[in-house]
Design an enzyme around this catalytic site. Sequence first.
Site, short mmCIF file in Angstrom:
data_model
loop_
_atom_site.label_atom_id
_atom_site.label_comp_id
_atom_site.label_asym_id
_atom_site.label_seq_id
_atom_site.Cartn_x
_atom_site.Cartn_y
_atom_site.Cartn_z
NE ARG A 45 -1.49 53.34 -11.90
CZ ARG A 45 -0.82 54.19 -11.15
NH1 ARG A 45 0.49 54.06 -11.01
NH2 ARG A 45 -1.44 55.18 -10.57
CE LYS B 234 -8.69 35.03 -23.79
NZ LYS B 234 -9.92 34.33 -24.21
CD GLU C 24 -10.09 24.63 -23.28
OE1 GLU C 24 -9.87 24.94 -24.47
OE2 GLU C 24 -10.97 25.19 -22.59
CE LYS D 92 -4.43 29.86 -24.96
NZ LYS D 92 -5.07 29.85 -23.66
#
Lengths: 380, 380
Positions: free
Chosen positions: B134, B156, B198, B240
């Site tokens: 977990r 992410k 990017e 970012k």
Amino acid sequence: MAESGEAFTEGTSTEQIEVKTRSGSYTVYIEPGARQRLPGVVERAAPSGRCVLISDETVLGLWGDDVLGILRRGGLEVAALSFPAGEVHKTRKTWARLTDEILDLGLGRDGCVVALGGGVVGDVAGFVAATYMRGVPVVQVPTTTLAMIDASVGGKTGVDHRSGKNLVGAFHPPAAVVGDTEFLSTLSTDLRGQGFAEALKHGFILDLSHAEDLARSSEALLDGDPSVTAPVIRRSASLKARVVEADERESGFREVLNFGHTVAHAVELAEEFRLPHGHAVAIGMVAEARLGEKLGFTREGTAALVEEKVTALGLPVSYEGCSGEELTRLASHDKKNRQGQIRVVFLSEAGKVDANGGWAKVVDRTDFEAQIETCLRGGG
Amino acid sequence: MAESGEAFTEGTSTEQIEVKTRSGSYTVYIEPGARQRLPGVVERAAPSGRCVLISDETVLGLWGDDVLGILRRGGLEVAALSFPAGEVHKTRKTWARLTDEILDLGLGRDGCVVALGGGVVGDVAGFVAATYMRGVPVVQVPTTTLAMIDASVGGKTGVDHRSGKNLVGAFHPPAAVVGDTEFLSTLSTDLRGQGFAEALKHGFILDLSHAEDLARSSEALLDGDPSVTAPVIRRSASLKARVVEADERESGFREVLNFGHTVAHAVELAEEFRLPHGHAVAIGMVAEARLGEKLGFTREGTAALVEEKVTALGLPVSYEGCSGEELTRLASHDKKNRQGQIRVVFLSEAGKVDANGGWAKVVDRTDFEAQIETCLRGGG
């Protein structure tokens, strides 16, 4: 706090339980007929009005049409998915298949998952939701006492691994928990009883009066009497919610919820998950109370009291399925281990855990192995 | 804020970037020699002093001994795992195998994962860490410009699915990001260049001067000159980071980072992931700028400017690999879709996205299909 019971003796049961954690807040409904709330709850979780109901085949057969009907009459678009019942199906394989099926259904991030079932369904469906497109909401709809009391509150999701239970998973708090005590009518007495092992645990670690209430009402609870059951489950879920609020990620206080579980997980491994979790926890609580007395962590007489309450709920208090040596090996593989240590939560007395030295104590492997067989078998 | 560029034009590059989000804070180091910081960083993340380094076979061959040596000399216990390089290995299968191997190593919750590699390694290793017991901490050690600029900041993680990229994953912010610009010396010019797609995006959506700096310094950047590269990457990672801080979970403002990506993801699907992500993003940004002009969202002349900067970095500006019809079908399967809609982030002008009507706009499928082929091919 210096002891676990201090903040918990005054709590009362309200109809709804609000759980507030760092990663989100949610409401727990536990009452007869709670499933009628589902359309409203799901609509708040899924802006698209689309959801996928995940269940096991047994529960889907018993309650699927009923719950799907409620959701559809409430204007929601819902598809139903299922997998065969049982802990042996709580696997990455089931998780992957369900994920594939939801992708095929085209559910977007603005949809949600509804988990209808016991602890296995809640864990698997919760993990599917946690990892689907990096997380969609899950509404937990527990159908067993165990899941209402324990599994659906707290945000733990996951699947088992050949190395142990719940070794793959994520924290993913539900959008809401809708526990309808009418679901309990289709459980066997034995299944109803299994759930009360975790309820007793909440009493033993936080509030002895709760354990006493459970033992006193055992007959009505095992019969599934809704007027007795709903407030007891709410009280137990509420106790757990307070622990989770204080420590969501199990870095500290939440560890108290592992009382009984070091031994329980080892026993489950020895039994290859064929023993019901509630039975393993019952065995584990009694064994760990005995071990605590032997090692001087637990006041004398506590184990006898734990054993008495566990017996009152019709749950097992001993285990002879494997040797102390084997159980020690299995316990030292528990994921709560740090640096290969065996960690156990000991009651200081019934209703309390002592914070000194940490909520869980490190037990020397040799000491554990020397004592655990006797503790499991109930001998002196 | 009404426009995306407003809060971002004054930011300067400091040596360390602090990212503060609701689910945790972490430091991003981008500088030559940053990998020497690893022992201290890993020790803070892993109380047990144990970690598992995950890399791909290529990067492990190039930098494995170096990085493992640094960690071991720093007193850490570390094992190395790897998988074959390439996006085709960013799968549940790789994730499951790595998880099995870490369980076999007996890493506990008090250990951590060190992800050494490009975006694929960061995503896979991050997802392994997110779901191992977990969640254990992950230290991201990006080795490509793309990963330093983009993938390692933001939390992410995930793997691809036959239905699309990153459809299975989790948000799992790193414990720290250690980007050593010396790693870039072993990249080809082409690979170095891919990462700047990017970076250009950050300029186009937030701060035109950053895109202008990139185009102006393109020669030194493509050569991998560390004195030019480090501050440029820091500036981009910093832009970012500010977006991620404002909106970690992509429910609102973070969507601006999807500029170019609706088309990019569709192109990647059409190419079955054989096209480098940076190339797909370059193609996507130009196509979406053109589409924005055609549909009246984007000021005229913006697409020409976007095309000019993309060309300066040696990146592609057109794509002829599939029909507009096919691309529309693939774009409508993108996970950012809500209710089957195609959503696109449009520049209002170079350096800005307009918040009115949402950071991403819904594009009618028919309109999208009618225009996208021309936009991709650069015709009028």
